[in-house]
Design an enzyme around this catalytic site. Structure first.
Site, mmCIF file in Angstrom:
data_model
loop_
_atom_site.group_PDB
_atom_site.id
_atom_site.type_symbol
_atom_site.label_atom_id
_atom_site.label_comp_id
_atom_site.label_asym_id
_atom_site.label_seq_id
_atom_site.Cartn_x
_atom_site.Cartn_y
_atom_site.Cartn_z
ATOM 1 N N LYS A 273 0.856 -1.197 0.000
ATOM 2 C CA LYS A 273 0.000 0.000 0.000
ATOM 3 C C LYS A 273 0.883 1.235 0.000
ATOM 4 C CE LYS A 273 -4.217 1.277 -0.300
ATOM 5 N NZ LYS A 273 -5.006 0.854 -1.464
ATOM 6 N N SER B 212 -8.189 -0.237 -5.405
ATOM 7 C CA SER B 212 -8.476 0.089 -4.016
ATOM 8 C C SER B 212 -9.976 0.363 -3.862
ATOM 9 C CB SER B 212 -7.620 1.264 -3.547
ATOM 10 O OG SER B 212 -7.443 1.218 -2.149
#
Length: 590
Positions: free
Chosen positions: A191, A389
């Site tokens: 991430k 995402s």
């Protein structure tokens, strides 16, 4: 004194009369705009669709009434309009071919460029021709134009063919000069979105994933150009390594990157030969705005709704940075999907997603709306440039998912990023704080200090629960176990071609493929697609208080180029939801 008053009154009268005249002219202009926008374009026999690849490309083009009235219309192209125009040109017997003129063109994503190219290849199946010309070709415009039957270049022009690179921005040291830093809570080693604010270089996991997806995009581009231009992939890579943008123009012909060097008037002569008209005859041209007014095939059968969800995912209109002036506003989208759920005329829905993500809370609300919709009618997702995402979050509940080969998707992870201004306030500005509180965490989130260890632990637990919920949504939607999802999650970004192998998507295909699948799932024999939400008319855009901001944003985007998104992000950071499910703020792929 008497003459003075007379001149003053005369001046005031003149100003009033001028205002009335200008008002009348404005009304006439508005009526003319309305009439022109509502009119249908008549196609002459032996016409050519002229596609000007200049300006910036977005998922959908918005009306620019302020630009129309001021005469400063920004070059903003919509992918939906271009694809629609190419289809109309294919189906219309009076349109004999497409002429593409390459200019200063900026595509929003590689997937959008691929979609245009595929539409051009489909056009050629009709037996009609495509000719491309450019004074110079950027790498993106060359990739698109390489689908043409003939690619011509100005004798003094260039072809920019150099490969792909990603150059992310890091603002940590810049913010530190002002005494500002960010406190980070995240789940997922891949991430990478917070790195812009919390690091000064790419992490190893981020470098791994970025390397994978730019190599994957480049492979698609190489294979496509190789097939169309009949040049080997090895040769195309060698040309990129040579940086052929600076090569002699005659060499570009020998490399088979272009077919011939020509001036504009000579290209017109070639077009006239293809149209079989005399050299002194005029070419009947239809530009993109005119093609939008050409009648397409008659809408028959049941309705399949195509709902466009593109831009950053935000909680409300003021909730964050809007990519290219557009965002996915959770409360608006949820209401729209509820209407489609209850509309008996709509038999199936295609959710067209082009989003790098955004607010985790907003993504959950939209997921719920998609789930409710799916309970009543089939839902198919068509992924554009991004569906990552939060963009994947809102997609995963669908019955079936299509992506483009170069769609950037996955990135199943979540983070919270909280600005700490205490250094700016206390060290730079000399502000002093004291504290009185009734309970242990009464001052949680104060500007006076960063989070302490216990507060950080509470945030980590909260972010962790958000990640677990995200994984569960994906596992339920994709019919996988939590462990299976975890293997491909951790915030990792995947290219569409790779996402197919790990079952994040069901097939590689276009928006048209998604519409066909939705009709199939709804068991429709005859169907037509209808776009939602309906774009605002030019008059509604004119009355919209945000239209002026949108116009200015477009102008600033063109002026600042790569710097636009990072600077806009810094400007709006305090208006964004702190808990995010999104990609890096701005992926630079050059």
């Amino acid at each position: 004194m008497k003459n003075f008053l007379k001149y003053v009154l005369a001046t005031i009268t003149g100003i009033i009369l001028l205002g009335i005249v200008l008002a009348i002219i404005s009304v006439i202009s508005m009526v003319g705009l309305a009439a022109s926008s509502a009119s249908n374009t008549k196609v002459e026999e032996n016409s050519v669709f002229t596609l000007m690849l200049s300006g910036t490309l977005d998922e959908r083009a918005a009306e620019d009434p302020i630009g129309m009235l001021t005469g400063q219309v920004s070059e903003n192209l919509g992918l939906d309009n271009i694809i629609s125009a190419i289809k109309k040109a294919k189906d219309n017997e009076d349109v004999k071919g497409i002429y593409i003129e390459a200019g200063a063109f900026s595509s929003d994503t590689p997937a959008s460029s691929h979609a245009i190219r595929e539409a051009l290849l489909d056009f050629k199946k009709s037996g009609k021709w495509i000719v491309a010309y450019g004074d110079s070709y950027t790498q993106t415009t060359y990739y698109i134009c390489s689908a043409a039957d003939k690619v011509y270049l100005n004798p003094d022009g260039m072809v920019d063919w150099h490969g792909l690179a990603s150059t992310p921005y890091f603002l940590k040291d810049l913010l530190a000069k002002f005494g500002v830093k960010y406190q980070l809570c995240k789940v997922g080693k891949y991430k990478s979105a917070p790195e812009m604010m919390t690091a000064d270089k790419m992490s190893d996991p981020n470098r791994e994933q970025v390397t994978a997806y730019i190599q994957g995009i480049w492979k698609v581009m190489l294979d496509d150009v190789s097939k169309s231009r009949k040049v080997s992939v090895d040769s195309l890579n060698a040309y990129a390594d040579r940086f052929v943008a600076l090569a002699d123009q005659q060499e570009l012909v020998k490399m088979k990157l272009v077919d011939k060097l020509m001036y504009t008037d000579e290209v017109k002569g070639e077009i006239k030969k293809l149209l079989k008209i005399d050299a002194d005859d005029d070419i009947a041209q239809l530009f993109l705005s005119q093609m939008n007014g050409v009648k397409g095939k008659k809408a028959e059968g049941e309705q399949v709704a195509v709902y466009y969800a593109y831009g950053d995912i935000v909680d409300s209109e003021s909730g964050g940075m809007m990519q290219s002036g557009h965002s996915i506003v959770a409360n608006t989208v949820c209401k729209d999907l509820e209407k489609l759920t209850n509309d008996d005329n709509v038999k199936a829905v295609v959710l067209r997603v082009n989003s790098p993500g955004g607010s985790a809370y907003a993504s959950e609300q939209i997921w719920r709306a998609v789930t409710n919709l799916k309970a009543k009618k089939p839902v198919v997702v068509s992924m554009g440039g991004y569906a990552a995402s939060g963009g994947y979050y809102i997609s995963c509940a669908a019955n079936y998912i299509y992506s483009e080969p170069t769609t950037i998707t996955g990135s199943i992870g979540i983070f919270g990023m909280f600005p700490d201004f205490s250094g700016l306030l206390t060290e730079k500005l000399g502000v002093k704080f004291d504290e009185v509180k009734t309970n242990k965490h009464a001052a949680f989130g104060t500007m006076a200090r960063p989070f302490n260890d216990e507060e950080k632990a509470l945030l980590d637990e909260y972010i962790g629960r958000g990640y677990e919920l995200f994984r569960k949504r994906v596992a339920d939607g994709r019919k996988q176990s939590i462990d299976q999802v975890e293997e491909i999650a951790q915030g990792r970004v995947w290219l569409g071609n790779d996402a197919l192998g790990i079952k994040l998507v069901d097939a590689i295909g276009s928006l048209d493929d998604a519409v066909k699948k939705a009709a199939e799932l709804a068991k429709l024999k005859e169907y037509h697609a209808t776009s939602y939400p309906e774009p605002a008319s030019w008059f509604e855009s004119l009355l919209d208080k945000k239209s002026g901001d949108s116009y200015l944003n477009t102008e600033m985007r063109q002026m600042l180029g790569e710097l636009y998104e990072p600077l806009r992000m810094v400007k709006t950071i305090n208006h964004q939801n702190a808990i995010q499910a999104r990609l890096p703020y701005y992926l630079t792929i050059e």
